[in-house]
Enzyme design. Sequence first.
Site, PDB file in Angstrom:
ATOM      1  N   ASP A   1      -6.860  -1.788  -4.272  1.00 29.32           N
ATOM      2  CA  ASP A   1      -8.050  -1.452  -3.109  1.00 29.32           C
ATOM      3  C   ASP A   1      -9.076  -0.552  -3.750  1.00 29.32           C
ATOM      4  O   ASP A   1     -10.383  -0.628  -3.403  1.00 29.32           O
ATOM      5  CB  ASP A   1      -7.403  -0.632  -2.000  1.00 29.32           C
ATOM      6  CG  ASP A   1      -6.421  -1.699  -1.354  1.00 29.32           C
ATOM      7  OD1 ASP A   1      -6.458  -3.186  -1.186  1.00 29.32           O
ATOM      8  OD2 ASP A   1      -5.528  -1.093  -0.507  1.00 29.32           O
TER       9      ASP A   1
ATOM     10  N   ASP B   1       0.815  -1.030  -0.017  1.00 34.19           N
ATOM     11  CA  ASP B   1       0.115   0.060   0.144  1.00 34.19           C
ATOM     12  C   ASP B   1       0.935   1.353   0.297  1.00 34.19           C
ATOM     13  O   ASP B   1       1.884   1.032   0.531  1.00 34.19           O
ATOM     14  CB  ASP B   1      -0.978  -0.007   1.303  1.00 34.19           C
ATOM     15  CG  ASP B   1      -2.004  -0.890   1.251  1.00 34.19           C
ATOM     16  OD1 ASP B   1      -2.425  -1.403   0.132  1.00 34.19           O
ATOM     17  OD2 ASP B   1      -2.520  -1.474   2.210  1.00 34.19           O
TER      18      ASP B   1
END
Length: 170
Positions: free
Chosen positions: A145, A124
């Site tokens: 995501d 991330d």
Amino acid sequence: MRSPPRPNALAWLWLSLLLIVADQASKWLAITNLEYLRPVPVIDGFWNWTLVHNYGAAFSFLSDAGGWQKWFFSGLAVVISAVMALWLRLTPRADWRNALPLALVIAGAIGNLVDRLRFGYVVDFVDWYLGFTDLPHWPTFNVADSCIVVGAVLLVLFSFKPATPAPDAR
């Protein structure tokens, strides 16, 4: 007499593939250009690039569960992607209101699956926050995501009002 087969929405998997490539390319850029946990401001007080390793799921759910969660979330991604690919197969190609969200969720699930299998965690790097408040940062996320969230939201929104059928071409 049998009617010719109707084209299904599996062609939308090309969008999934394109988004998986974009997700993996963006993660490669993050890995090669960012230091782990060191924020790089993009817009002060709102947006940083921050490389984070997520061993869990959304909001780092089960991130400290001891390792079994890697296989659980990997299996879940495979099952969800397979079910949604089957759903695409049963969906008419022109039904973009179902096909688009399914393609997005498949892209996100597989994009994060690649990370789990490759690294044991999800990469991330997008860090949003409101610097003028005491609120914590939004959980750091990635392109995959975003695909999952947008796809899920569209599935819900489109379910409230079914598509109007096209008039018969006679």
